[in-house]
Design a protein around this motif. Sequence first.
Motif, PDB file in Angstrom:
ATOM      1  N   UNK A  63       0.824  -1.210   0.000  1.00  0.00           N
ATOM      2  CA  UNK A  63       0.000   0.000   0.000  1.00  0.00           C
ATOM      3  C   UNK A  63       0.862   1.266   0.000  1.00  0.00           C
ATOM      4  N   UNK A  64       2.024   1.175   0.619  1.00  0.00           N
ATOM      5  CA  UNK A  64       2.905   2.340   0.745  1.00  0.00           C
ATOM      6  C   UNK A  64       3.973   2.417  -0.341  1.00  0.00           C
ATOM      7  N   UNK A  65       3.949   1.496  -1.288  1.00  0.00           N
ATOM      8  CA  UNK A  65       5.040   1.385  -2.256  1.00  0.00           C
ATOM      9  C   UNK A  65       5.334   2.693  -2.997  1.00  0.00           C
ATOM     10  N   UNK A  66       4.327   3.428  -3.508  1.00  0.00           N
ATOM     11  CA  UNK A  66       4.660   4.699  -4.181  1.00  0.00           C
ATOM     12  C   UNK A  66       5.427   5.666  -3.279  1.00  0.00           C
ATOM     13  N   UNK A  67       5.040   5.760  -2.009  1.00  0.00           N
ATOM     14  CA  UNK A  67       5.759   6.638  -1.090  1.00  0.00           C
ATOM     15  C   UNK A  67       7.158   6.106  -0.808  1.00  0.00           C
ATOM     16  N   UNK A  68       7.295   4.784  -0.684  1.00  0.00           N
ATOM     17  CA  UNK A  68       8.618   4.193  -0.473  1.00  0.00           C
ATOM     18  C   UNK A  68       9.540   4.499  -1.645  1.00  0.00           C
ATOM     19  N   UNK A  69       9.008   4.455  -2.850  1.00  0.00           N
ATOM     20  CA  UNK A  69       9.825   4.777  -4.023  1.00  0.00           C
ATOM     21  C   UNK A  69      10.239   6.245  -4.013  1.00  0.00           C
ATOM     22  N   UNK A  70       9.354   7.124  -3.562  1.00  0.00           N
ATOM     23  CA  UNK A  70       9.736   8.535  -3.424  1.00  0.00           C
ATOM     24  C   UNK A  70      10.797   8.705  -2.345  1.00  0.00           C
ATOM     25  N   UNK A  71      10.683   7.926  -1.268  1.00  0.00           N
ATOM     26  CA  UNK A  71      11.692   7.982  -0.200  1.00  0.00           C
ATOM     27  C   UNK A  71      13.068   7.595  -0.727  1.00  0.00           C
ATOM     28  N   UNK A  72      13.119   6.548  -1.546  1.00  0.00           N
ATOM     29  CA  UNK A  72      14.395   6.110  -2.121  1.00  0.00           C
ATOM     30  C   UNK A  72      14.967   7.197  -3.024  1.00  0.00           C
ATOM     31  N   UNK A  73      14.133   7.776  -3.862  1.00  0.00           N
ATOM     32  CA  UNK A  73      14.593   8.829  -4.766  1.00  0.00           C
ATOM     33  C   UNK A  73      15.146  10.021  -3.991  1.00  0.00           C
ATOM     34  N   UNK A  74      14.461  10.405  -2.926  1.00  0.00           N
ATOM     35  CA  UNK A  74      14.926  11.525  -2.111  1.00  0.00           C
ATOM     36  C   UNK A  74      16.223  11.180  -1.397  1.00  0.00           C
ATOM     37  N   UNK A  75      16.329   9.931  -0.909  1.00  0.00           N
ATOM     38  CA  UNK A  75      17.556   9.497  -0.237  1.00  0.00           C
ATOM     39  C   UNK A  75      18.729   9.487  -1.211  1.00  0.00           C
ATOM     40  N   UNK A  76      18.494   9.055  -2.448  1.00  0.00           N
ATOM     41  CA  UNK A  76      19.548   9.028  -3.463  1.00  0.00           C
ATOM     42  C   UNK A  76      20.013  10.452  -3.787  1.00  0.00           C
ATOM     43  N   UNK A  77      19.056  11.370  -3.902  1.00  0.00           N
ATOM     44  CA  UNK A  77      19.408  12.765  -4.176  1.00  0.00           C
ATOM     45  C   UNK A  77      20.226  13.354  -3.029  1.00  0.00           C
ATOM     46  N   UNK A  78      19.797  13.091  -1.795  1.00  0.00           N
ATOM     47  CA  UNK A  78      20.522  13.596  -0.630  1.00  0.00           C
ATOM     48  C   UNK A  78      21.930  13.016  -0.565  1.00  0.00           C
ATOM     49  N   UNK A  79      22.073  11.730  -0.890  1.00  0.00           N
ATOM     50  CA  UNK A  79      23.392  11.100  -0.862  1.00  0.00           C
ATOM     51  C   UNK A  79      24.315  11.710  -1.912  1.00  0.00           C
ATOM     52  N   UNK A  80      23.768  12.003  -3.104  1.00  0.00           N
ATOM     53  CA  UNK A  80      24.578  12.627  -4.159  1.00  0.00           C
ATOM     54  C   UNK A  80      25.035  14.017  -3.726  1.00  0.00           C
ATOM     55  N   UNK A  81      24.116  14.774  -3.148  1.00  0.00           N
ATOM     56  CA  UNK A  81      24.461  16.129  -2.714  1.00  0.00           C
ATOM     57  C   UNK A  81      25.514  16.104  -1.612  1.00  0.00           C
ATOM     58  N   UNK A  82      25.407  15.127  -0.729  1.00  0.00           N
ATOM     59  CA  UNK A  82      26.389  15.007   0.354  1.00  0.00           C
ATOM     60  C   UNK A  82      27.779  14.687  -0.212  1.00  0.00           C
ATOM     61  N   UNK A  83      27.823  13.813  -1.208  1.00  0.00           N
ATOM     62  CA  UNK A  83      29.113  13.477  -1.831  1.00  0.00           C
ATOM     63  C   UNK A  83      29.701  14.673  -2.564  1.00  0.00           C
ATOM     64  N   UNK A  84      28.838  15.469  -3.201  1.00  0.00           N
ATOM     65  CA  UNK A  84      29.319  16.649  -3.919  1.00  0.00           C
ATOM     66  C   UNK A  84      29.956  17.644  -2.954  1.00  0.00           C
ATOM     67  N   UNK A  85      29.391  17.801  -1.777  1.00  0.00           N
ATOM     68  CA  UNK A  85      29.918  18.729  -0.796  1.00  0.00           C
ATOM     69  C   UNK A  85      31.292  18.295  -0.283  1.00  0.00           C
ATOM     70  N   UNK A  86      31.499  16.980  -0.277  1.00  0.00           N
ATOM     71  CA  UNK A  86      32.783  16.455   0.234  1.00  0.00           C
ATOM     72  C   UNK A  86      33.920  16.688  -0.752  1.00  0.00           C
TER      73      UNK A  86
END
Length: 376
Positions: free
Chosen positions: A352-375
């Motif tokens: 039931x929550x799968x669409x939101x879980x997929x958005x969570x993954x996308x947001x986590x991936x974006x945050x991880x990329x931004x964190x690596x860029x800052x480093x």
Amino acid sequence: MKMLSDIAALFAFEGVCFDVSPYGNGHINDTYAASCRRGDGTAVRYILQKLNPYVFPDRRGLMRNMIAVTEFLRRSVLQRGGDPERECLNLIPLKDGSRYYESPDGDVWRATQFIENTDAYLVADDAEMYKDAGRAFGEFVNGLAGFDATSLFEVIPRFHDTANRYNTFEAAVKADRAGRLVGVPDEVRFVTDRKKMCPLVTNALAAGEIPVRVTHNDTKLNNVLIDVDTKKAVCVIDLDTVMAGSMLYDFGDGVRAGCSTAKEDEPDLDKVHFDENLFRAYAQGFLDGLGDGVTEKELALMAKSAVLMTFECGMRFLTDYLDGDVYFKTAYPEHNLVRARTQFRMVEEMEKLLPQMERDVAQAAKAAREKREKRK
């Protein structure tokens, strides 16, 4: 048969071993803490284990994997400036230089360093601890990115081949060895209704859509040691099932094991729920640890892999229940059925929550990329 003290004396431990006692709460191997005293009077401990011959028939193959993987990980930790004595397992050799001991009757023993001031937690204290455990498992996969996964021995054949697990389930239904089929029509229907999703990951691997990686394959929380002071993940342990596979196995199984609001064998399903906040935290940690190597296809399948791995585990519990409880240890006759039902409840809520879980993954991936860029 050698005594425990005689086994310990074969290894190149520092000082003189004065005590060997059972340690931990593992259900597969026999695990001991070997305490030794150095010449200066200080003490040092080691982990000593006898591998389970029934779960792991080819223990030589398992140990070849462990030797190769731990040596590679040690180099990876050194390259990134970490502490290889705490951040990866190190096999302690025998005094004759061998990496493990095989007794005349076929028992296989190994030893590793004891990583002090750490503990294995069955349940995370909070989302931050769970997130950091995800980071550790992601770093484990990333640290082995340059390792040839296809060179590893298949310790448990087709371990996370969910379609093959489904075939085994169908055979158990047909055989009804324990005469229990009549009592579980809803659970059987739950599994058969989801047959089509079983080859999700294996088909993607076979088609070359996602990379074959070195994977841990048992990413529950208590397989990463946590520093008792900082509550930060220190070292991934229990490398017996390290094999070639998909990082989706490790991510999905970590979610399955850690995102429930109840124990795996909670009989009251009203207490069993999927915690999306913990899922979001774990995804953030895992992707932080995994680094740049994750592919778009893997990202697209991460949320679905959590559903799949939870479903697979529930199906395995139900299969064992139908077979008469021959694989998993049980405390009472319905134990495996209770376990299956908790997993299926989790699956229902995740679906039931799968669409939101997929958005969570996308947001986590974006945050991880931004964190690596800052480093950089």
